[in-house]
Design a protein around this motif. Structure first.
Motif, PDB file in Angstrom:
ATOM      1  N   MET A  33      -6.053  -0.012  85.107  1.00  0.00           N
ATOM      2  CA  MET A  33      -5.701  -0.892  85.591  1.00  0.00           C
ATOM      3  C   MET A  33      -6.386  -2.372  85.131  1.00  0.00           C
ATOM      4  O   MET A  33      -7.571  -2.059  84.314  1.00  0.00           O
ATOM      5  N   ALA A  34      -5.731  -3.513  84.940  1.00  0.00           N
ATOM      6  CA  ALA A  34      -6.928  -4.286  84.356  1.00  0.00           C
ATOM      7  C   ALA A  34      -6.300  -5.439  85.527  1.00  0.00           C
ATOM      8  O   ALA A  34      -5.239  -5.793  86.126  1.00  0.00           O
ATOM      9  N   TRP A  35      -7.459  -7.070  85.013  1.00  0.00           N
ATOM     10  CA  TRP A  35      -6.767  -7.767  85.929  1.00  0.00           C
ATOM     11  C   TRP A  35      -7.077  -8.623  84.221  1.00  0.00           C
ATOM     12  O   TRP A  35      -7.916  -9.107  83.481  1.00  0.00           O
ATOM     13  N   VAL A  36      -6.237  -9.817  83.871  1.00  0.00           N
ATOM     14  CA  VAL A  36      -5.512 -10.379  83.054  1.00  0.00           C
ATOM     15  C   VAL A  36      -5.213 -12.071  83.728  1.00  0.00           C
ATOM     16  O   VAL A  36      -4.385 -12.410  84.620  1.00  0.00           O
ATOM     17  N   ARG A  37      -6.064 -12.720  82.828  1.00  0.00           N
ATOM     18  CA  ARG A  37      -5.657 -14.294  83.457  1.00  0.00           C
ATOM     19  C   ARG A  37      -5.375 -15.112  82.724  1.00  0.00           C
ATOM     20  O   ARG A  37      -5.304 -15.142  81.318  1.00  0.00           O
ATOM     21  N   PRO A  40      -4.395 -23.223  83.136  1.00  0.00           N
ATOM     22  CA  PRO A  40      -3.068 -23.703  82.548  1.00  0.00           C
ATOM     23  C   PRO A  40      -2.905 -24.924  81.140  1.00  0.00           C
ATOM     24  O   PRO A  40      -4.627 -24.427  80.175  1.00  0.00           O
ATOM     25  N   GLY A  41      -2.199 -24.238  80.598  1.00  0.00           N
ATOM     26  CA  GLY A  41      -1.678 -24.321  78.846  1.00  0.00           C
ATOM     27  C   GLY A  41      -1.919 -23.303  77.864  1.00  0.00           C
ATOM     28  O   GLY A  41      -2.358 -23.929  76.663  1.00  0.00           O
ATOM     29  N   GLY A  42      -3.188 -22.307  78.215  1.00  0.00           N
ATOM     30  CA  GLY A  42      -3.304 -21.118  77.799  1.00  0.00           C
ATOM     31  C   GLY A  42      -2.240 -20.490  77.360  1.00  0.00           C
ATOM     32  O   GLY A  42      -1.657 -20.002  78.139  1.00  0.00           O
ATOM     33  N   LYS A  43      -3.907 -19.102  76.722  1.00  0.00           N
ATOM     34  CA  LYS A  43      -3.185 -18.131  76.735  1.00  0.00           C
ATOM     35  C   LYS A  43      -3.573 -16.892  77.476  1.00  0.00           C
ATOM     36  O   LYS A  43      -5.156 -16.982  78.132  1.00  0.00           O
ATOM     37  N   ARG A  44      -2.717 -15.952  77.295  1.00  0.00           N
ATOM     38  CA  ARG A  44      -3.130 -14.792  78.463  1.00  0.00           C
ATOM     39  C   ARG A  44      -4.747 -14.689  78.259  1.00  0.00           C
ATOM     40  O   ARG A  44      -4.502 -14.072  76.771  1.00  0.00           O
ATOM     41  N   GLU A  45      -5.772 -13.961  78.770  1.00  0.00           N
ATOM     42  CA  GLU A  45      -6.758 -13.633  78.267  1.00  0.00           C
ATOM     43  C   GLU A  45      -7.382 -12.019  79.137  1.00  0.00           C
ATOM     44  O   GLU A  45      -6.908 -12.007  80.434  1.00  0.00           O
ATOM     45  N   GLY A  46      -7.908 -10.931  78.789  1.00  0.00           N
ATOM     46  CA  GLY A  46      -8.345 -10.026  79.759  1.00  0.00           C
ATOM     47  C   GLY A  46      -9.555 -10.442  80.481  1.00  0.00           C
ATOM     48  O   GLY A  46     -10.038 -11.191  79.968  1.00  0.00           O
ATOM     49  N   VAL A  47      -9.926 -10.313  81.544  1.00  0.00           N
ATOM     50  CA  VAL A  47     -10.776 -10.339  82.424  1.00  0.00           C
ATOM     51  C   VAL A  47     -11.642  -9.131  82.467  1.00  0.00           C
ATOM     52  O   VAL A  47     -12.511  -9.026  82.146  1.00  0.00           O
ATOM     53  N   ALA A  48     -10.978  -8.367  82.715  1.00  0.00           N
ATOM     54  CA  ALA A  48     -12.033  -6.614  83.613  1.00  0.00           C
ATOM     55  C   ALA A  48     -10.614  -5.398  83.521  1.00  0.00           C
ATOM     56  O   ALA A  48      -9.323  -5.876  84.307  1.00  0.00           O
ATOM     57  N   GLU A  49     -11.383  -4.917  83.353  1.00  0.00           N
ATOM     58  CA  GLU A  49     -10.367  -2.754  83.126  1.00  0.00           C
ATOM     59  C   GLU A  49     -11.160  -2.128  83.830  1.00  0.00           C
ATOM     60  O   GLU A  49     -12.209  -1.495  83.163  1.00  0.00           O
ATOM     61  N   ILE A  50     -10.020  -1.321  84.383  1.00  0.00           N
ATOM     62  CA  ILE A  50     -10.896  -0.257  84.616  1.00  0.00           C
ATOM     63  C   ILE A  50     -10.126   1.623  84.220  1.00  0.00           C
ATOM     64  O   ILE A  50      -8.873   1.080  84.761  1.00  0.00           O
ATOM     65  N   CYS A 102      -7.590   2.913  79.281  1.00  0.00           N
ATOM     66  CA  CYS A 102      -6.684   1.697  78.813  1.00  0.00           C
ATOM     67  C   CYS A 102      -6.609   2.023  77.174  1.00  0.00           C
ATOM     68  O   CYS A 102      -7.345   2.658  76.370  1.00  0.00           O
ATOM     69  N   PRO A 103      -5.391   1.057  76.397  1.00  0.00           N
ATOM     70  CA  PRO A 103      -5.118   1.493  75.357  1.00  0.00           C
ATOM     71  C   PRO A 103      -6.379   0.628  74.558  1.00  0.00           C
ATOM     72  O   PRO A 103      -5.437  -0.651  74.365  1.00  0.00           O
ATOM     73  N   TYR A 104      -7.438   0.769  73.956  1.00  0.00           N
ATOM     74  CA  TYR A 104      -8.201  -0.326  73.212  1.00  0.00           C
ATOM     75  C   TYR A 104      -8.444  -0.061  72.257  1.00  0.00           C
ATOM     76  O   TYR A 104      -8.369  -1.291  71.481  1.00  0.00           O
TER      77      TYR A 104
END
Length: 126
Positions: A33-37, A40-50, A102-104
């Motif tokens: 599971m992961a949090w992604v953010r 505004p106007g930007g690309k998605r980026e990973g925040v943290a995953e478990i 997670c598929p690193y």
């Protein structure tokens, strides 16, 4: 798998928020599971995953400020965000993969996560 986020809000810089992600459907607690953010106007980026074994990775720009906690009994993933900065603003998504780890091997890993929530808005003002 259905993922539903909550907890987004508007806060002042330096403040805190806790996001929640409840997973339902065909879950057994053994998945990435992961949090992604997305700013505004930007690309998605990973925040943290478990991973299912409890190991956690944080993005370097949130390390020591954000804490990821998973409650397997409630199928809920929490993201505690402290010392928030304006650059933390964006839509925060919960995402998941059926694999225990997670598929690193994929870069960016978040692009291969198949399950996503609808997102919750976080706005940090200076």
């Amino acid at each position: 798998v259905l993922l539903v986020e909550s907890g987004g809000d508007s806060v002042q810089a330096g403040g805190s928020l806790r996001l929640s992600c409840v997973a339902s459907g065909n879950t057994d607690g053994t998945y990435c599971m992961a949090w992604v953010r997305q700013p505004p106007g930007g690309k998605r980026e990973g925040v943290a995953e478990i991973n299912s074994d409890g190991t956690i990775r944080y993005a370097s720009n949130v390390q020591a400020r954000f804490t990821l906690v998973k409650d397997n009994a409630k199928n809920t993933l929490y993201l505690q965000m402290d010392s928030l900065k304006p650059e933390d603003s964006g839509v925060y998504y919960c995402a998941a993969h059926s694999r225990a780890r997670c598929p690193y091997e994929y870069s960016p890993m978040i692009d291969v996560l198949p399950w996503w929530g609808q997102g919750t808005q976080v706005t940090v003002s200076s």
